[in-house]
Design a protein around this motif. Structure first.
Motif, mmCIF file in Angstrom:
data_model
loop_
_atom_site.group_PDB
_atom_site.id
_atom_site.type_symbol
_atom_site.label_atom_id
_atom_site.label_comp_id
_atom_site.label_asym_id
_atom_site.label_seq_id
_atom_site.Cartn_x
_atom_site.Cartn_y
_atom_site.Cartn_z
ATOM 1 N N LYS A 1 0.829 -1.202 0.000
ATOM 2 C CA LYS A 1 0.000 0.000 0.000
ATOM 3 C C LYS A 1 0.867 1.256 0.000
ATOM 4 N N ARG A 2 0.347 2.292 -0.581
ATOM 5 C CA ARG A 2 0.971 3.620 -0.549
ATOM 6 C C ARG A 2 0.013 4.563 0.164
ATOM 7 N N SER A 3 0.545 5.632 0.706
ATOM 8 C CA SER A 3 -0.317 6.586 1.413
ATOM 9 C C SER A 3 0.194 8.011 1.227
ATOM 10 N N HIS B 1 -0.465 -1.182 -7.213
ATOM 11 C CA HIS B 1 -0.596 -2.260 -8.202
ATOM 12 C C HIS B 1 0.686 -2.453 -9.004
ATOM 13 N N ILE C 1 -4.955 9.478 2.892
ATOM 14 C CA ILE C 1 -5.363 8.738 1.698
ATOM 15 C C ILE C 1 -4.435 7.555 1.466
ATOM 16 N N LYS C 2 -5.032 6.372 1.295
ATOM 17 C CA LYS C 2 -4.242 5.171 1.023
ATOM 18 C C LYS C 2 -4.749 4.500 -0.242
ATOM 19 N N TRP C 3 -3.839 3.846 -0.968
ATOM 20 C CA TRP C 3 -4.226 3.111 -2.171
ATOM 21 C C TRP C 3 -3.279 1.925 -2.367
ATOM 22 N N LEU C 4 -3.738 0.980 -3.178
ATOM 23 C CA LEU C 4 -2.943 -0.211 -3.450
ATOM 24 C C LEU C 4 -1.883 0.103 -4.504
#
Length: 246
Positions: free
Chosen positions: A106-108, A117, A112-115
């Protein structure tokens, strides 16, 4: 050098004794075939090693240290991974998403966090390359062959740099060509220094890749010997009870 050793391990479920005083060991970089009829205790033994069931008695030694697993995650943290027969894959996800299922990168940015990919696709591609598999990170699992699905499940175990991988019937219900592909994957695990326990009913597969064979019957160990000193006929006799012990 012995990596994993079970010493006089027994497991009971109420009045039912599933395992009786089992001694079982796996050396580093060794492939051990575990065979037996239905109800012989193979699955129970694997689940004891993997932390699903605590043994009723006996000792588990890993890297020369006694260990006590109460949950599968504790066994995984110590380098024990399992590839179950159903593979536990999500058909609607990509190969990379399945490799990282439950362990996503994951990144942040602030709250706000997101995968990530891209990072997961890159690492998955590296794992498939190491296994010399044609599986691609972005391919959907539901479109894959049985051999490719096994590659995804095996790549998932490689994320944690395991010491030992327990494989439950990895060649069941797949084609001859796919069986050869899966057996090559098992050899590559061994060649990379990972120990493998292969649970299988398929005699040709066991004799193709294993260094040693252990046979269980009715919760007891009836054979533990180098494969070179045995034969399919002897193993069949041990499984059925025509031969009592070897």
């Amino acid at each position: 050098m012995t990596l994993l050793a079970l010493k006089e391990v027994s497991k009971s479920f109420g009045a039912i004794k599933a395992l009786s005083n089992i001694d079982f060991s796996v050396a580093r970089g060794e492939i051990v075939g575990l065979m037996g009829d239905n109800g012989a205790g193979k699955s129970t033994l694997v689940r004891v090693i993997a932390g699903n069931f605590p043994p009723s008695s006996g000792e588990i030694v890993l890297d020369e240290k006694t260990v006590h697993f109460h949950r599968p995650v504790e066994a995984r943290e110590q380098g024990i991974e399992v590839v179950y027969q159903d593979l536990a894959l999500c058909n609607n996800l990509s190969a990379a998403a399945n490799v990282f299922l439950g362990r996503e990168i994951k990144r942040s940015l602030g709250p706000i966090k997101w995968l990530a990919h891209g990072a997961m696709n890159k690492r998955s591609g590296e794992l498939f390359a190491e296994l010399k598999s044609e599986t691609r990170p972005r391919h959907l699992v539901r479109l894959m062959s049985g051999g490719q699905r096994q590659a995804v499940a095996i790549a998932r175990t490689r994320l944690s740099n395991p010491k030992i991988v327990l494989m439950d019937e990895p060649t069941a219900a797949i084609s001859v060509r796919q069986v050869a592909e899966v057996l090559d994957l098992i050899r590559r695990l061994r060649d990379s220094g990972v120990s493998v326990v292969l649970i299988s009913h398929r005699m040709p597969d066991v004799f193709a890749v294993c260094d040693r064979i252990v046979v269980l019957r009715r919760g007891r160990k009836v054979a533990d010997k180098a494969l070179a000193t045995s034969s399919p006929e002897e193993v069949t006799g041990l499984i059925t009870g025509a031969i009592h012990v070897a």
